[in-house]
Write an enzyme that holds these catalytic residues in place. Structure first.
Site, PDB file in Angstrom:
ATOM      1  CE1 TYR A   1      -3.383  -2.740   0.607  1.00  0.00           C
ATOM      2  CE2 TYR A   1      -4.580  -0.542   0.863  1.00  0.00           C
ATOM      3  CZ  TYR A   1      -4.688  -1.958   0.499  1.00  0.00           C
ATOM      4  OH  TYR A   1      -5.801  -2.396   0.368  1.00  0.00           O
TER       5      TYR A   1
ATOM      6  CE  LYS B   1       1.626 -17.006  -2.815  1.00  0.00           C
ATOM      7  NZ  LYS B   1       1.343 -18.625  -3.184  1.00  0.00           N
TER       8      LYS B   1
ATOM      9  CG  ASP C   1      -1.801 -19.824  -1.980  1.00  0.00           C
ATOM     10  OD1 ASP C   1      -1.333 -19.973  -0.808  1.00  0.00           O
ATOM     11  OD2 ASP C   1      -1.520 -20.463  -2.894  1.00  0.00           O
TER      12      ASP C   1
ATOM     13  CG  ASP D   1      -8.109  -4.947   1.008  1.00  0.00           C
ATOM     14  OD1 ASP D   1      -9.198  -4.356   1.577  1.00  0.00           O
ATOM     15  OD2 ASP D   1      -7.966  -4.458  -0.311  1.00  0.00           O
TER      16      ASP D   1
ATOM     17  CG  ASP E   1     -13.645  -7.289   0.957  1.00  0.00           C
ATOM     18  OD1 ASP E   1     -13.275  -6.527   2.149  1.00  0.00           O
ATOM     19  OD2 ASP E   1     -14.041  -6.754   0.082  1.00  0.00           O
TER      20      ASP E   1
HETATM   21  C1  IPM Z   1     -10.681  -1.458   3.306  1.00  0.00           C
HETATM   22  C2  IPM Z   1     -10.814  -0.961   1.989  1.00  0.00           C
HETATM   23  C3  IPM Z   1      -9.642   0.073   1.867  1.00  0.00           C
HETATM   24  C4  IPM Z   1      -8.243  -0.735   1.469  1.00  0.00           C
HETATM   25  C5  IPM Z   1      -9.866   1.178   0.388  1.00  0.00           C
HETATM   26  C6  IPM Z   1     -11.144   1.989   0.571  1.00  0.00           C
HETATM   27  C7  IPM Z   1      -8.656   1.989   0.123  1.00  0.00           C
HETATM   28  O1  IPM Z   1     -11.049  -1.664   0.895  1.00  0.00           O
HETATM   29  O2  IPM Z   1     -10.327  -0.660   4.416  1.00  0.00           O
HETATM   30  O3  IPM Z   1     -10.479  -2.581   3.362  1.00  0.00           O
HETATM   31  O4  IPM Z   1      -7.892  -1.119   0.466  1.00  0.00           O
HETATM   32  O5  IPM Z   1      -7.571  -0.845   2.485  1.00  0.00           O
HETATM   33 MG    MG Z   2     -11.052  -3.674   1.630  1.00  0.00          MG
END
Ligand code: IPM
Ligand code: MG
Length: 370
Positions: A142, A193, A226, A250, A254
């Protein structure tokens, strides 16, 4: 009575709608008179770009530094797709994370019993799930330099992102992971990884060494990221705390969100280093979900991740565990009544709006507080 300063940054899309429910909760807590939250509100993300041509203003950064906690909604949307990279909505959030030094991102994934059927996975796989994804938040790809797109002059371009980690960055996030695990089921799974990345090799080495030195009582396991993703959907209850880098965190968070039924359910806390003098940490609390431009302004967004993020603020910034538990129980209570926002609706449940869900959670809190 303690007084705390909160900076509210609702942002774009559904951000302001879910933040409105947090404001009700703050007003309710203030009225109970054992704490006083003083709030200020500023622009961040696309709305800030529209007003000031930057994703966050320096004045707002100063307020974030001075606040006891920042409460963040969501940023971004197709409206700002063409904006300069440095001024894109997400840049506001990334600057907050980096400048406040919020390296530890705690993302709990809890599956409320009432929601086990809202997940795309089988009930027995997710029912009762309670895990934490601990994501490193200020390093890795990042923020690594160089980060460029160069014109090679032959009709080709070359894009470079840099994945970089120093020992201290890995060690401090791993330490948070071991400490969290100790208070829970005492198991830490580290994901990287190492089979293809040098940062993975170092990550593995540093986590193992810290374990050996200070945390031998905690069960430590390593998984390739993975394979870890696969295990997360195969049998997520094998995990307690997962510690991983910024990008893997990240993605894995999700995935973890969907185990709980909806992205609209996942709260998060981003914490900085403990200041030895003030005994305080810089902190920002935000839902894991984004700005959901497709449903913005319709009053249908799920406010639970945002409200639970505020619950995490009570727990991690203000030592108000009792009130934080109350909010978690109030959320479970509203769900147990069969109330659902559209994202988590199921047969036989009652679909409610953002504010109806917020109100129902407050009513539950009120009942539980007596
Ligand atoms: C998260 C989001 C952010 C990230 C974006 C909005 C920059 O996806 O907080 O998970 O990638 O960290
Ligand atoms: Mg995210």
């Amino acid at each position: 009575m303690p007084t705390y300063k909160l900076l509210l940054l609702p942002g774009d899309g559904i951000g302001p709608e879910v933040m409105a429910e947090v404001k009700k909760l703050i007003a309710w807590l203030n009225a109970r008179e054992n704490v006083q939250f003083v709030t200020e509100e500023e622009l961040v993300g696309g709305c800030c770009y529209d007003a000031h041509e930057v994703a966050i203003q320096n004045e707002t950064m100063a307020k974030a530094h001075a606040a006891d906690a920042v409460i963040f909604g969501a940023v971004g949307g197709p409206k700002w797709d063409k904006v300069d990279y440095d001024a894109r909505p997400e840049a506001g959030l990334l600057r907050l994370r980096k400048d406040l030094g919020l390296f530890a991102n705690i993302r709990p994934a809890i599956c409320y019993p009432a929601l086990a059927d809202a997940s795309s996975l089988k009930r027995e796989v997710v029912d009762g799930l309670d895990i934490i994804i601990l994501r490193e938040l200020t390093g890795g790809v990042y923020f690594g330099e160089p980060k460029t797109i160069a014109d090679l002059g032959n009709g080709q371009k070359r894009a470079v992102d840099t994945q970089v980690y120093d020992t201290y960055e890995i060690e401090r996030i791993a330490r948070v992971g071991f400490e969290l695990a100790r208070k829970r089921r005492n198991k830490l799974t580290s994901m990287e990884k190492r089979n293809v990345m040098k940062t993975g090799v170092l990550w593995n080495e540093v986590v193992s060494a810290l374990h050996e030195r200070e945390f031998k009582d905690v069960a430590l396991e390593h998984q390739l990221a993975d394979a870890g993703g696969m295990q997360l959907v195969r049998w997520p209850k094998q995990f307690d705390v997962i510690v991983t880098d910024n990008l893997f965190g990240d993605m894995l968070s999700d995935i973890a969100a969907m185990l709980t039924g909806s992205l609209g359910m996942l709260p998060s806390a981003s914490l900085g280093e403990l200041d030895g003098r003030t005994r305080k940490r810089k902190a920002l609390y935000e839902p894991v979900h984004g700005s959901a431009p497709d449903i913005a302004g319709k009053g249908t967004a799920n406010p639970i991740a945002m409200l639970a993020s505020f619950g995490m603020a009570l727990r991690y910034s203000f030592n108000m565990d009792k009130e934080a538990d109350l909010i978690d129980r109030a959320i479970a209570g509203a769900l147990a009544q069969g109330l659902r926002t559209a994202d988590i609706k199921s047969e036989g449940s009652k679909v409610v709006s953002t504010s109806q869900m917020g109100d129902a959670i407050l009513r539950e809190a009120e009942k539980l507080a007596v």
